[in-house]
Design a protein around this motif. Structure first.
Motif, PDB file in Angstrom:
ATOM      1  N   VAL A   1      36.902 -27.013  46.801  1.00  0.00           N
ATOM      2  CA  VAL A   1      36.403 -26.240  47.939  1.00  0.00           C
ATOM      3  C   VAL A   1      35.651 -25.010  47.445  1.00  0.00           C
ATOM      4  N   ASN A   2      34.394 -24.892  47.838  1.00  0.00           N
ATOM      5  CA  ASN A   2      33.637 -23.659  47.631  1.00  0.00           C
ATOM      6  C   ASN A   2      33.898 -22.784  48.853  1.00  0.00           C
ATOM      7  N   PRO A   3      34.556 -21.631  48.699  1.00  0.00           N
ATOM      8  CA  PRO A   3      34.926 -20.828  49.868  1.00  0.00           C
ATOM      9  C   PRO A   3      33.746 -20.244  50.629  1.00  0.00           C
ATOM     10  N   GLU A   4      32.542 -20.330  50.073  1.00  0.00           N
ATOM     11  CA  GLU A   4      31.365 -19.821  50.770  1.00  0.00           C
ATOM     12  C   GLU A   4      30.463 -20.940  51.297  1.00  0.00           C
ATOM     13  N   SER A   5      30.715 -22.169  50.890  1.00  0.00           N
ATOM     14  CA  SER A   5      29.869 -23.289  51.305  1.00  0.00           C
ATOM     15  C   SER A   5      30.730 -24.526  51.448  1.00  0.00           C
ATOM     16  N   ASN A   6      30.960 -24.946  52.691  1.00  0.00           N
ATOM     17  CA  ASN A   6      31.857 -26.058  52.969  1.00  0.00           C
ATOM     18  C   ASN A   6      31.523 -26.605  54.349  1.00  0.00           C
ATOM     19  N   TYR A   7      32.419 -27.369  54.934  1.00  0.00           N
ATOM     20  CA  TYR A   7      32.146 -27.928  56.263  1.00  0.00           C
ATOM     21  C   TYR A   7      32.066 -26.847  57.343  1.00  0.00           C
TER      22      TYR A   7
ATOM     23  N   GLU B   1      23.610 -15.319  56.917  1.00  0.00           N
ATOM     24  CA  GLU B   1      24.527 -16.441  56.742  1.00  0.00           C
ATOM     25  C   GLU B   1      25.158 -16.365  55.358  1.00  0.00           C
ATOM     26  N   ARG B   2      26.479 -16.319  55.319  1.00  0.00           N
ATOM     27  CA  ARG B   2      27.198 -16.213  54.052  1.00  0.00           C
ATOM     28  C   ARG B   2      27.017 -17.452  53.183  1.00  0.00           C
TER      29      ARG B   2
ATOM     30  N   ILE C   1      18.567 -15.181  56.363  1.00  0.00           N
ATOM     31  CA  ILE C   1      18.901 -14.856  54.974  1.00  0.00           C
ATOM     32  C   ILE C   1      20.207 -15.553  54.602  1.00  0.00           C
ATOM     33  N   PHE C   2      20.174 -16.362  53.542  1.00  0.00           N
ATOM     34  CA  PHE C   2      21.364 -17.085  53.089  1.00  0.00           C
ATOM     35  C   PHE C   2      22.062 -16.320  51.967  1.00  0.00           C
ATOM     36  N   ASP C   3      23.282 -16.746  51.666  1.00  0.00           N
ATOM     37  CA  ASP C   3      24.112 -16.055  50.658  1.00  0.00           C
ATOM     38  C   ASP C   3      24.197 -14.570  50.971  1.00  0.00           C
ATOM     39  N   ALA C   4      24.280 -14.255  52.250  1.00  0.00           N
ATOM     40  CA  ALA C   4      24.319 -12.867  52.712  1.00  0.00           C
ATOM     41  C   ALA C   4      25.636 -12.624  53.431  1.00  0.00           C
ATOM     42  N   LYS C   5      26.643 -12.238  52.673  1.00  0.00           N
ATOM     43  CA  LYS C   5      27.984 -12.044  53.216  1.00  0.00           C
ATOM     44  C   LYS C   5      28.168 -10.597  53.654  1.00  0.00           C
ATOM     45  N   VAL C   6      28.498 -10.401  54.917  1.00  0.00           N
ATOM     46  CA  VAL C   6      28.728  -9.062  55.454  1.00  0.00           C
ATOM     47  C   VAL C   6      30.137  -8.606  55.073  1.00  0.00           C
TER      48      VAL C   6
END
Length: 515
Positions: A132-138, A111-112, A211-216
């Motif tokens: 806006v946080n582009p990695e954590s938002n609605y 999960e990014r 796994i969080f903060d894991a951007k593919v």
């Protein structure tokens, strides 16, 4: 002996076992003393007559013991099993993970965004400061867009899988049993975070990973077969199966696929506005009363109209809800709506959108970003019209239809704020005109709907993905890349929590065949 029958009761009686026994006894022409239990199967509100009633399908136990159904499920330990990589922890990804465990595979969910509780600070910054946080938002984070945007579970996707099985999994993780019986089941934004957390715990307890903060940032492909993924950290994870369940707003994922020459296609989507009324207007119209009975829930509506040969229907009505800012980038306005479980806010809102077909938008149909670029351009226009900090352009309903700038705007639920704007400055003429024609027609179908007490807030643009990731109908795999399973709303195969969950389950079943 058991009998399944329909009974009708007044509001306030729907949960009273003694009343239900008496009504069932009358229907079956037996003594109520012979009835040991009345089990509710389905429940809906019927407001067609002068008096509002509940219609219920029930199972009546006559001289027979009733054993309540339990919804807990035992999952095997898959810590050392073959891995399946799942990109995205929305409903498609989470239910794919649960299905993987049931089938003896180890899900690795990437999960990014952040864990569900950790998203709250970023949502507060969106609502209070317009940041806006582009990695954590609605849209991005554990649970996906649905976690903080209502939890409406109504779906028509009954042919794709077992809807009731999905609902039971929600109940097993903390949802109330009401969602199994209500005609329009709803969990509520305030309850979903705990349920999503419970699902994560189930995955972890069974030996899966989340796994969080894991951007593919790259799919690892060799000889047209998936081998795994690469993360923004540089780490690589290997698997013969990757379920891509990234949601309809992960534009960088579409860009990643294009850069890797992996086929994606432009597709139609819907665009319009969020319309909000005082809840009391909707209650008066639907319940035929001046003041809603406290035993009745706030009312929703579902209107359908044809304009220029196209169907229009206010979508995803959120009674007793709020309008939320759902942008994923700093220079755009995107709105959606949700309700808490009690639906006790003073407004009702619904997205009213126009279907945008390929020939409505200029450009090359072969360009997979044709519709996405159009979508983004409208969202950017809305941002500029609002003046920044996620202030949304808005207009009173009758003023919009009459082409008149609203002198002021009614009180509303959109927290970053609204600015009086002629929405024709944001919406293309052909969308603006079709909405203008549709709204008075809705007013003829529902008394009080067409009113200047209602506000139109722009823009509602993420009801569906403007890009489709193709897949084979039988194998669920991408036609070019074996082992890649496009999944859920972002791939163009779902339109809500339930349909996304079902698609996740189906992709996991398909993945099991190649692992």
């Amino acid at each position: 002996m058991t009998k399944e029958i329909e009974i009708v009761c007044l509001p306030g009686q729907q949960d009273d076992q003694e009343v239900l026994k008496r009504l069932s006894a009358l229907a079956l022409n037996i003594s109520s003393q012979k009835i040991t239990r009345v089990q509710l199967l389905k429940r809906s509100i019927d407001a067609r007559g002068r008096r509002v009633v509940y219609r219920m399908q029930v199972r009546v136990y006559v001289d027979e013991v009733h054993y309540p159904e339990t919804y807990t499920q035992q999952y095997p330990n898959v810590k050392d099993a073959k891995p399946v990589i799942i990109v995205g922890a929305g409903p498609a990804g989470l239910f794919a993970a649960l299905q993987c465990i049931q089938m003896g595979m180890k899900p690795i969910v990437l999960e990014r965004g952040k864990a569900v509780k950790d998203r709250r600070r970023d949502l507060a910054n969106i609502n209070k400061q317009g940041l806006v946080n582009p990695e954590s938002n609605y849209c991005f984070g554990e649970g996906g867009a649905g976690t903080y945007s209502d939890g409406k579970l109504y779906t028509r996707s009954t042919k794709r899988g077992d809807v009731n099985a999905v609902l039971k999994i929600f109940v097993a993780h903390g949802a109330t049993g009401d969602i199994l019986v209500d005609a329009r089941p709803h969990i509520g934004t305030n309850k979903l975070p705990q349920i999503i957390t419970a699902i994560r715990e189930t995955i972890l307890n069974a030996g899966g990973e989340v796994i969080f903060d894991a951007k593919v940032t790259e799919l690892l492909v060799q000889f047209d077969k998936i081998e795994g993924v690469k993360l923004s950290s540089g780490e690589t994870l290997k698997s013969r199966a990757v379920i891509l369940a990234t949601g309809h707003s992960a534009r960088d994922v579409f860009e990643m696929l294009r850069c890797q020459n992996i086929l994606i296609e432009a597709k139609p989507f819907a665009l319009g506005v969020r319309i909000e009324h005082p809840q009391e207007i909707i209650d008066r119209a639907q319940y035929h009363c001046e003041v809603r009975d406290e035993a009745l829930p706030p009312s929703y509506y579902n209107l359908v109209e044809q304009v220029d040969g196209r169907g229009y229907s206010p979508s995803a009505c959120a009674p007793g809800g709020i309008i939320a800012p759902c942008a994923t980038e700093a220079d755009e306005i995107v709105v959606n709506g949700w309700s808490p479980s009690k639906r006790n806010n003073p407004f009702a809102n619904s997205g009213t959108v126009v279907q945008i077909n390929m020939d409505d938008v200029k450009g090359d149909d072969a360009d997979p970003f044709k519709m996405l670029n159009f979508q983004h351009s409208i969202e950017q226009l809305a941002f500029k019209a609002g003046g920044g900090k996620l202030v949304a352009p808005a207009q009173r309903m009758v003023d919009f239809v009459n082409g008149k700038l609203s002198i002021d705007l009614p009180e509303n639920s959109y927290l970053p704020g609204t600015k009086s704007v002629e929405l024709k400055e944001v919406l293309p003429d052909w969308i603006n005109d079709r909405l203008r024609n549709a709204l008075p027609m809705f007013g003829k179908k529902m008394k009080g709907y067409y009113t200047n007490e209602a506000i139109l807030v722009g823009v509602e643009s993420r009801t569906s993905s403007p890009i489709k990731i193709p897949r084979d109908r039988e194998t669920y795999q991408h036609p070019q890349i074996a082992g890649l399973f496009p999944c859920g709303e972002g791939a163009g195969y779902a339109g809500g929590i339930i349909s996304a969950a079902i698609d996740g389950i189906n992709c996991a079943v398909a993945a099991a065949k190649i692992i």
